[in-house]
Design a protein around this motif. Structure first.
Motif: not given
Length: 898
Positions: A81-101
């Motif tokens: 109930e505290i960690r239900d905000k933008d920017g707080l990670y949960h199991l099931g999230d994913i992070n990427l860095k992508i380059k186009e051209g």
């Protein structure tokens, strides 16, 4: 009152500003707008092993419980109930860095700005699925679909990524946040051990895994493994998660399969555990990435789960810290044959085949050639890749010799110091500047007391216990006579034998101008005034002093001419008085187990040996009172911290001594929960410590520390337990990993750092010597050779090179002390108070043991041998040990049990 004030200040500083602001951070998080969607309905699923709970809107994990213990949640659901905000990670999230051209790397995260995901069709095996487009930026060049699936008893988390553009793109970073409940904020010790977990990574590519264990050490444990295209390439701290990191929260990390984008930028110039890679995803191409979650009955069963799940399992004996004179044994348990090995740096290791075990495990001999980190890559014929990170060090005797030399030369402080009176001494050192640390904003670091200031001289004295050097001892006698006694420790009225918190303090108004550097910020509470520095109320300072006296007693008592300043009994009595003073002058902190607290048991044993009955009775009585207090607690290893890994050493030792087996077992289980064994030198035997860089390091932050003093201190009870339960190879692997981990960070020229930085931005030692001495104490009193036989692996040696010929097993001793040997099949524990072992042979047919003792030297004309079995030798017993006259060459002695 002074103790309470100190405790509050100490806690605040150790957290830096993090602890003081923790509640404020939580408050700020709580005030943010909820975006996770927990006000909506939850989705609940039952599998053969798990109860899974998802937030319907985000389809992130809201709960993960074992069917065998529905009262325990592996995830931080208690803070949802505290960690239900933008920017707080949960199991099931994913992070990427992508380059186009030709564009640069661009970051994307499902946690950054939450949106309700679009559910997808499910099936018998697919519990839940969603298109994550709504919780990702609109400009992301891929689509990502997430699936929660069953695979037998296991749970699979899968991401399918599709390039939705007409051109190739490069994925330079892909990580899955590992969000489990390691937030200890606001909880008692009982609550943390019942509700929280710690987790440890094996960053080993396709063979990598994460083990998630309850703080109590009780099962079941959670094992996270690669299922498809999820090689464990890197382990990145998620410092962008707003959850405040502090002494009660070390932070979250993510499992990374690609890390090239970080290696080119944030981690640039740092050699990583594995070679950073990326993925070229062609136009309209899809690729699946999946991890598998399985349950283990308990911590020691984790390896069996890995075998069952058909992951490559590696076992190195004696471990992954390789002294250059050791021929280690590597066993590989995997269905596919090995196609090739790669070694980086080239030539750092030598590896050769050595047949197979009875059950068909592949067996190799691995030797360290070049000093430093070495990565062994194992390429299997089926395409699977496994990496093992070794640390090659000099032979143990060479490491310790270099260490002693560095301490008594580079760190030897003997310049005029009329105000603080620290000369002569071994003082703290900054390896980056190559200068002695005579001033620091933290009074203790430059003040020769507390762990961060006593570390240098404690290490220098403990070095003499295992490798005495007359010239070094001569300097240390001066230190004890002129600086330790009368300055660090003093006897004045009621404060008899009190130990100061520091001899360095900050009072610029009362001292000559120029005393303090203008470049140092002395505005924090840690710049103690004279009165605060003189306070004898911190019990943790007493074991350092007691250990120093005890070591000099041992050297004086069992050798000739090494110690000349005082008699042996003076040193032993000083050790006793210091031990008693701790309970009298620092009673508040003395209720806790102390780091190096095992020293009090060693002192007690020697008081009994010397028939100093009044002293031994008094000390035993005082220690039993403490042990009775621990016996009454459910989890008896508290400290000045909300949670700690320092008191377990002493709590176990006294619980074992007084026969409080239940509490000894509780303590050992907790140690095994934060001290893993895995094929990586940095994590094998690495007892969890994560805030001590704040008060004893140069790079000050909350960060998992690699082989801080917890490793070798916690190895003391683990190896003690192994000698009681020697059919449990797991204990030996864990304990020996911590033991050698304790000397793994010593540099080629002998500098001992506080610890090694685990963050991928550094992966190097800290540059201040800090509290390393506490860890070296653990190595010095615990180093030994272990000889055992495992049903499949055969005869094994930890601390020696083993050969077998017919019925005869021979081990040449390679430890620095060469003074302790345990032969597991015979439960035979051989220790030398003086003298050294050259080798030990065991005839399995006749059951006869033969020891070879090295020749006499100028200071050691006699060996003093103790045996834990009823064995009679033709030598006189002195204080319970056989006094064996040594000769100009080595001698052999046969031991035949009655």
């Amino acid at each position: 009152m002074g103790n309470i004030k100190y405790r509050i200040g100490f806690l605040l500083f150790l957290a830096g500003t993090l602890c003081t602001q923790a509640q404020d951070y939580w408050s700020r998080i709580e005030k943010k707008e909820p975006t996770l969607g927990i006000a909506e309905v939850y989705q609940k699923y039952s599998t053969p092993a798990f109860q899974l709970k998802l937030v319907k809107a985000s389809q992130t994990v809201a709960g993960l419980r074992s069917n065998k213990n529905l009262n325990f949640d592996f995830t931080p659901s208690d803070r949802l109930e505290i960690r239900d905000k933008d920017g707080l990670y949960h199991l099931g999230d994913i992070n990427l860095k992508i380059k186009e051209g030709n564009a640069g790397w661009k970051s994307y995260s499902t946690a950054a700005k939450r949106g309700t995901v679009t559910p997808l069709e499910t099936s018998q095996k697919i519990l839940a699925a969603a298109d994550l487009a709504n919780t990702l930026p609109a400009d992301i060049p891929v689509t990502i679909k997430r699936y929660y699936e069953t695979s037998g008893n296991d749970l699979v988390l899968r991401f399918v990524i599709t390039n939705k553009t007409a051109a190739n793109i490069e994925i330079g970073a892909l990580g899955i946040p590992m969000i489990f409940n390691n937030i200890l904020e606001g909880k008692s010790l009982n609550e943390t051990h019942a509700q929280n977990v710690f987790f440890d990574p094996y960053i080993g590519m396709d063979a990598g895994y994460l083990e998630v264990k309850r703080l109590s050490g009780e099962g079941p444990a959670l094992v996270v493994m690669p299922e498809e295209n999820m090689a464990f390439e890197a382990y990145r701290p998620l410092n962008d998660d707003p959850t405040p990191r502090s002494i009660v929260f070390e932070g979250f990390h993510e499992w990374m399969v690609y890390s090239k984008a970080y290696a080119e930028n944030e981690w640039k110039g740092v050699e990583q555990w594995n070679k950073p890679t990326s993925l070229i995803l062609k136009a309209n191409e899809s690729k699946s990435f999946a991890i598998k979650l399985a349950l283990s009955e308990g911590i020691e069963d984790i390896q069996n789960i890995l075998v069952k799940e058909e992951l490559p399992v590696a076992t190195s004996i004696p471990g992954y810290v390789l002294p250059q004179d050791i021929k280690s044994q590597l066993f590989l348990n995997y269905k596919s044959e090995v196609s090739s090995f790669e070694i980086e740096p080239k030539g750092a290791l030598q590896i050769k085949e050595d047949g197979k075990t009875v059950k068909g495990l592949k067996k190799y001999i691995v030797s360290g050639v070049k000093w430093g980190g070495a990565r062994l890559t194992i390429n299997y014929k089926n395409g699977i890749k496994q990496t093992i990170n070794y640390k090659v060090i000099k032979s143990e005797p060479e490491v310790i010799k270099d260490f002693g030399h560095f301490l008594t030369t580079a760190q030897w402080f003997d310049q005029p110091d009329p105000i603080f009176k620290r000369n002569p001494s071994v003082i703290s050192y900054d390896y980056e500047t190559k200068k002695q640390l005579t001033q620091d904003s933290r009074a203790w670091v430059a003040g020769l007391s507390d762990e961060g200031g006593a570390g240098g001289w404690l290490a220098a004295i403990m070095k003499q216990l295992i490798q005495p050097d007359k010239e070094e001892i001569k300097k240390l006698e001066q230190f004890v006579d002129k600086t330790l006694w009368g300055n660090i420790q003093y006897s004045e009225g009621k404060n008899k034998y009190g130990v100061k918190k520091s001899v360095f303090y900050y009072e610029p108004d009362s001292l000559p101008k120029g005393t303090y550097s203008k470049d140092i910020d002395y505005s924090t509470w840690a710049a103690w005034k004279h009165k605060d520095a003189n306070d004898p109320g911190r019990s943790y300072n007493y074991p350092h002093v007691a250990a120093a006296y005890w070591t000099l007693y041992r050297l004086a008592r069992y050798n000739t001419g090494l110690v000349t300043s005082k008699s042996w009994d003076w040193y032993l009595k000083q050790a006793y008085y210091t031990s008693i003073a701790m309970t009298e002058q620092a009673p508040y902190y003395a209720q806790f187990g102390q780091m190096e607290g095992s020293i009090f048991l060693y002192i007690l044993e020697d008081l009994k040996t010397e028939n100093l009955t009044d002293m031994s009775s008094k000390l035993e009585s005082n220690m039993k009172e403490r042990a009775n207090h621990w016996r009454a607690l459910e989890y008896p290893f508290g400290s000045e911290m909300p949670w700690d890994s320092t008191g377990q050493e002493e709590v176990y030792m006294w619980s074992d001594y007084f026969g409080y087996e239940e509490k000894a077992d509780v303590t050992l289980n907790a140690i095994l929960a934060y001290m893993p064994t895995m094929p990586h030198w940095a994590y094998n035997g690495n007892a969890r410590r994560y805030w001590d860089f704040l008060y004893g390091g140069k790079l000050s932050r909350v960060e998992r520390q690699i082989h801080h003093y917890g490793s070798s201190l916690n190895a003391i009870p683990v190896l003690k337990q192994y000698r009681k339960k020697s059919d449990d190879l797991y204990l030996l692997k864990v304990g020996y990993g911590g033991l050698l981990g304790g000397i793994s960070n010593i540099t080629q020229d002998g500098f001992g750092p506080a610890a090694f930085h685990s963050y991928p931005t550094e992966l190097r030692i800290d540059y201040i010597s800090g509290d390393y001495g506490s860890g070296f104490y653990g190595y010095a009193v615990n180093t030994a050779t272990y000889i055992t036989k495992e049903d499949d692996l055969g005869w094994l040696a930890f601390g020696g090179n083993i050969t077998t010929k017919g019925d005869v097993v021979e081990v040449k001793i390679t430890t620095a002390s060469k003074s302790k040997v345990f032969i597991a099949p015979k439960q035979l524990w051989l220790t030398l108070d003086a003298g050294t072992f050259e080798k030990v042979t065991y005839n399995t047919k006749t059951d006869e043991v033969e020891i070879t003792l090295n020749a006499a030297n100028e200071f050691t004309p006699n060996a003093y041998l103790r045996i834990n079995k009823d064995i009679t030798l033709p030598y006189t017993k002195v204080r319970g040990a056989y006094e064996i006259p040594l000769q100009k060459k080595s001698i052999q002695i046969k031991l035949q049990q009655k």
